[in-house]
Design an enzyme around this catalytic site. Structure first.
Site, short mmCIF file in Angstrom:
data_model
loop_
_atom_site.label_atom_id
_atom_site.label_comp_id
_atom_site.label_asym_id
_atom_site.label_seq_id
_atom_site.Cartn_x
_atom_site.Cartn_y
_atom_site.Cartn_z
N SER A 107 -6.05 3.08 4.60
CA SER A 107 -5.50 2.30 3.48
C SER A 107 -6.61 1.63 2.69
O SER A 107 -6.63 0.42 2.49
CB SER A 107 -4.49 1.27 3.99
N SER B 177 0.80 -1.23 0.00
CA SER B 177 0.00 0.00 0.00
C SER B 177 0.83 1.28 0.00
O SER B 177 0.26 2.37 0.00
CB SER B 177 -0.97 0.01 1.18
N GLY C 208 2.12 -0.49 4.52
CA GLY C 208 1.78 -1.37 3.41
C GLY C 208 1.94 -2.82 3.81
O GLY C 208 2.95 -3.18 4.43
N LYS D 280 -0.09 3.70 -2.66
CA LYS D 280 -1.11 4.73 -2.48
C LYS D 280 -0.48 6.13 -2.37
O LYS D 280 -1.15 7.13 -2.63
CB LYS D 280 -1.96 4.43 -1.25
#
Length: 464
Positions: free
Chosen positions: A299, A49, A409, A52
């Site tokens: 997230s 993640s 992440g 992102k």
């Protein structure tokens, strides 16, 4: 290399859980961008993640902080008395924040427009995006989880976490041992059918926890609940992604119409709004700057994929992953990223194919500080040890007392953290730590946190 930076090298080399794994580390001065330490800094690794970071930044750069996702009501007939002689269309344009109460408000507005009866059909229009629901690298066994929810231009969320395309199940124990637990759906919907095979468990162990599994059968909205929940357990919440979120949103909308006394005699179906239709109302979502908070703090994978499709629709006229990723890559180039050295396959980071070096992440975090939207981006990052989920986000139970604003992440075998920190000596740094090929990704945060704490606490010796 400074002798004290070598101590980080020793921490890495002596960590038994990193044996056979890869660890990429990049640490820069936040003020100058100079690399102070790197370990496999130019090696491409799975970001999870941390992807992102790029999606959020590009969204703010291309769409703008004030950008909002509209949901539109259209009619293709005349209102005669209190009767619409024609069809009613609800056209989605990507808003992931529509809650049950928002569909209720849309129904109230229709009633205020003088419509109490509809002779035609109720049509859900999701054609703003293409019909591909899942990103190309999503694992098939992730598709029923909230983080693998299908993407549609017309969708609904159960609560203000805005996990679009999902239903929340609140599961409470039965009164006696052997009873099936009570299950309440949010929003209240008949779109899914729950097969409750779970059991209430009699136990004297106060620490006994619920062991509940919620799955959805592929290609259907049959949700199976299995496992056990102790008799004296508190209620637990589980989320499940629906099959075909457009029809899910349409079912909630139609229930709101009926609740407000608006009847219809036609079908409920999906379709496209005619060009000669008349617009009745437009509802706009919160701004992208505001949406970036639940997107990044929690997230939210769905938000990342919606932003990608929206980029493609706004810039290229095509709301698809291919179109959106093309815009994302071109924008990253303009922001100083050499995308020829990267592999980017989605907007959320759930892909096990996406590859980005830690030096690229830290350099990007340095470069974007001059952008006018940076404050919105920075505000969206999880903050270490802050209990409020809309502040601490995925770091709300990590690194208490440390000044860290960073994106987490996690996917199978991968644990990452990239962002900004301030050392005990007041030195502001940018960092990216990426662990790949872990046997257990759940052990990754502990390793990362120890490294970050060392950097913060030992700053006096590191920078002396």
């Amino acid at each position: 290399m400074n002798v004290h930076w070598k101590r980080i090298e020793e921490l890495i080399n002596l960590e038994p859980k990193l044996e056979g794994a890869l660890i990429g580390v990049s640490i820069r001065s936040r003020k100058t961008g100079q690399i102070l330490y790197e370990h496999l800094g130019n090696t491409r690794l799975h970001p999870a993640s941390n992807m992102k970071i790029f999606t959020c930044a590009v969204g703010l750069e291309v769409l703008g902080e004030e950008y909002a996702f509209p949901t539109e009501l259209w009619i293709d007939g005349d209102i005669v008395g209190q009767r619409l002689e024609g069809n009613l269309y609800i056209k989605g344009k990507g808003d992931p924040t529509l809650l049950d109460k928002d569909f209720e408000q849309l129904a109230i507005i229709i009633k205020e427009k003088g419509i109490q009866e509809i002779s035609g059909n109720i049509i859900g229009d999701d054609t703003w995006y293409d019909s591909i629901r899942l990103s190309q690298d999503l694992n098939w066994n992730d598709e029923h989880y909230y983080y693998g929810a299908q993407v549609s231009a017309l969708t609904a969320s159960p609560n203000e976490d805005y996990d679009s395309g999902t239903v929340m199940l609140t599961i409470s124990p039965g009164k006696s041992e052997g009873d099936t637990p009570e299950i309440v759906l949010t929003p209240k919907t008949k779109y899914i059918k729950v097969l409750n095979n779970a059991t209430t468990l009699e136990t004297n162990h106060e620490e006994e926890e619920a062991d509940i599994m919620v799955t959805r059968e592929h290609g259907s909205n049959i949700v199976v609940v299995e496992g056990t929940i102790p008799k004296y357990s508190a209620s637990i919440n589980e989320w499940v992604a629906v099959w075909e979120p457009t029809e899910y949103a349409l079912e909630i909308f139609c229930r709101s119409l009926k609740k407000n006394g608006i009847s219809y005699s036609g079908e409920v179906k999906t379709g496209k709004t005619p060009k000669d239709a008349t617009q009745l109302f437009v509802r706009k979502s919160m701004s992208l700057a505001e949406l970036s908070v639940p997107f990044m703090k929690l997230s939210n994978n769905g938000h990342g994929e919606i932003i990608v499709k929206e980029l493609g629709k706004i810039k290229n006229g095509i709301g698809s992953w291919d179109s959106g990723l093309e815009v994302l890559n071109k924008t990253l180039e303009k922001l100083g990223v050499d995308t020829s050295k990267l592999v980017i396959r989605d907007g959320s980071g759930i892909s096990h194919v996406t590859l980005i070096p830690p030096n690229v992440i830290s350099d990007f975090l340095f470069r974007i500080q001059e952008k006018k939207w940076f404050d919105s981006f920075y505000r969206s990052l999880p903050v270490a040890g802050e209990a409020d989920r809309m502040i601490g986000g995925t770091l709300h139970e990590r690194m208490f007392g440390l000044n860290v604003h960073a994106k987490t992440g996690t996917i199978m075998g991968v644990s990452t953290l990239s962002g900004y920190l301030t050392t005990d000596e007041g030195e502001e740094l940018i960092f990216s730590i990426m662990l790949n090929n872990l046997l257990d990704e759940e052990e990754g945060p502990e390793i990362i946190d120890r490294l970050v704490e060392f950097i913060i606490k030992e700053s006096k010796t590191i920078f002396s």
